[in-house]
Design an enzyme around this catalytic site. Structure first.
Site, PDB file in Angstrom:
ATOM      1  N   TYR A   1       0.843  -1.199   0.000  1.00 49.33           N
ATOM      2  CA  TYR A   1       0.000   0.000   0.000  1.00 49.33           C
ATOM      3  C   TYR A   1       0.876   1.246   0.000  1.00 49.33           C
ATOM      4  O   TYR A   1       2.037   1.223   0.437  1.00 49.33           O
ATOM      5  CB  TYR A   1      -0.965   0.014   1.189  1.00 49.33           C
ATOM      6  CG  TYR A   1      -0.325   0.120   2.558  1.00 49.33           C
ATOM      7  CD1 TYR A   1       0.016   1.350   3.096  1.00 49.33           C
ATOM      8  CD2 TYR A   1      -0.080  -1.020   3.320  1.00 49.33           C
ATOM      9  CE1 TYR A   1       0.601   1.450   4.356  1.00 49.33           C
ATOM     10  CE2 TYR A   1       0.484  -0.929   4.575  1.00 49.33           C
ATOM     11  CZ  TYR A   1       0.830   0.308   5.097  1.00 49.33           C
ATOM     12  OH  TYR A   1       1.406   0.411   6.345  1.00 49.33           O
ATOM     13  N   CYS A   2       0.318   2.350  -0.510  1.00 53.38           N
ATOM     14  CA  CYS A   2       1.026   3.631  -0.550  1.00 53.38           C
ATOM     15  C   CYS A   2       0.077   4.702  -0.041  1.00 53.38           C
ATOM     16  O   CYS A   2      -0.713   4.455   0.875  1.00 53.38           O
ATOM     17  CB  CYS A   2       1.531   3.930  -1.956  1.00 53.38           C
ATOM     18  SG  CYS A   2       0.227   3.995  -3.214  1.00 53.38           S
ATOM     19  N   TYR A   3       0.150   5.915  -0.591  1.00 49.37           N
ATOM     20  CA  TYR A   3      -0.755   6.983  -0.162  1.00 49.37           C
ATOM     21  C   TYR A   3      -2.155   6.805  -0.743  1.00 49.37           C
ATOM     22  O   TYR A   3      -3.156   6.852  -0.035  1.00 49.37           O
ATOM     23  CB  TYR A   3      -0.220   8.353  -0.592  1.00 49.37           C
ATOM     24  CG  TYR A   3       0.990   8.809   0.158  1.00 49.37           C
ATOM     25  CD1 TYR A   3       0.888   9.309   1.452  1.00 49.37           C
ATOM     26  CD2 TYR A   3       2.246   8.738  -0.426  1.00 49.37           C
ATOM     27  CE1 TYR A   3       2.007   9.742   2.140  1.00 49.37           C
ATOM     28  CE2 TYR A   3       3.372   9.166   0.260  1.00 49.37           C
ATOM     29  CZ  TYR A   3       3.248   9.669   1.538  1.00 49.37           C
ATOM     30  OH  TYR A   3       4.359  10.082   2.207  1.00 49.37           O
TER      31      TYR A   3
END
Length: 262
Positions: free
Chosen positions: A70-72
């Protein structure tokens, strides 16, 4: 390797990703946001991953190990997911929407009630059509009651909301927290209240900008100084690689940031 030979990664919604994490406690979780954001908060068991450390994990994990990234907001995680897929990892997942929706899907948004609050708070909630049974529920533009109170410069209402335990880390549709919005209203006392409550000083919005950058670029030296004294980082860069000093709109702001110019 042709595109046809590439192993395909899967994009999952936050809800589906949360279900997968709960169903497979041994899944490897990677957080590919910047290190500062990771240190501020991350999912339990998630490890920080930067591009230069991908080869290390590619060589360490078995190819059939499930990997969730996951990221932003769900963009960078796709790039990382493709890296693992290119090395023939068979179960690789990227989370659409990124960290915040996933964290909420896993933990559930806290429901803080304002039904026993003051008459003034009740009137404020009614005016802006907020749900008094859930003070963390957003309304127009993703604003929570705390964000709205900050934007309107209503320090007493914000103070009551803070006392009730609302989420100070919530972000609106632009990725801003109540701190940015309090800076918009130019309420120094309210900004200080949020700082004292432990709000993240260096939250970066969807343009990569922080509240410090905003105060510099909008000529708010009194708030700029307050944030600096509280420990806001003047070296953070936005997505255009600009720092607060380079965004300064006045000599007063530039003077406060002169030590960061080099």
């Amino acid at each position: 390797m042709t595109s046809a030979e590439r192993a395909a990664y899967q994009c999952l919604s936050a809800v589906d990703a949360a279900s997968l994490i709960l169903a497979e406690p041994e899944i490897t979780l990677f957080d590919v946001r910047d290190l500062h954001s990771y240190r501020q908060e991350h999912l339990e068991r998630a490890m920080h991953l930067s591009e230069d450390r991908v080869p290390l994990w590619v060589g360490r994990l078995p190819k059939d190990a499930p990997v969730l990234i996951y990221c932003y907001h769900g963009n960078a995680s796709k790039t990382y997911a493709q890296m693992f897929s290119d090395f023939r990892f068979r179960r690789v997942y990227s989370v659409d929407g990124g960290y915040r929706p996933l964290a909420i899907a896993l933990n559930g948004p806290a429901r803080v009630s304002g039904t026993d609050g003051s008459a003034e708070l009740g009137a404020f909630l009614a005016e802006w059509t907020f749900d008094p049974a859930d003070l963390n529920a957003p309304r127009q533009h993703g604003l929570t009651p705390l964000m709205r109170a900050a934007l309107q410069g209503q320090r007493e209402i914000a103070g009551e909301l803070l006392a009730l335990g609302v989420d100070i880390h919530a972000r609106n549709d632009d990725g801003n927290t109540a701190l940015w919005l309090a800076c918009v209203s130019r309420d120094r006392g309210l900004v200080q209240d949020l700082i004292d409550a432990g709000i993240e000083l260096d939250n970066r919005n969807d343009a990569g900008s922080t509240a410090l950058m905003y105060t510099a670029s909008s000529d708010r030296p009194e708030l700029l100084q307050l944030l600096l004294e509280a420990g806001a980082d003047p070296h953070v860069r936005n997505f255009d690689e600009m720092r607060a000093v380079e965004l300064s709109a006045s000599r007063a702001c530039l003077k406060l940031l002169r030590h960061t110019a080099d």
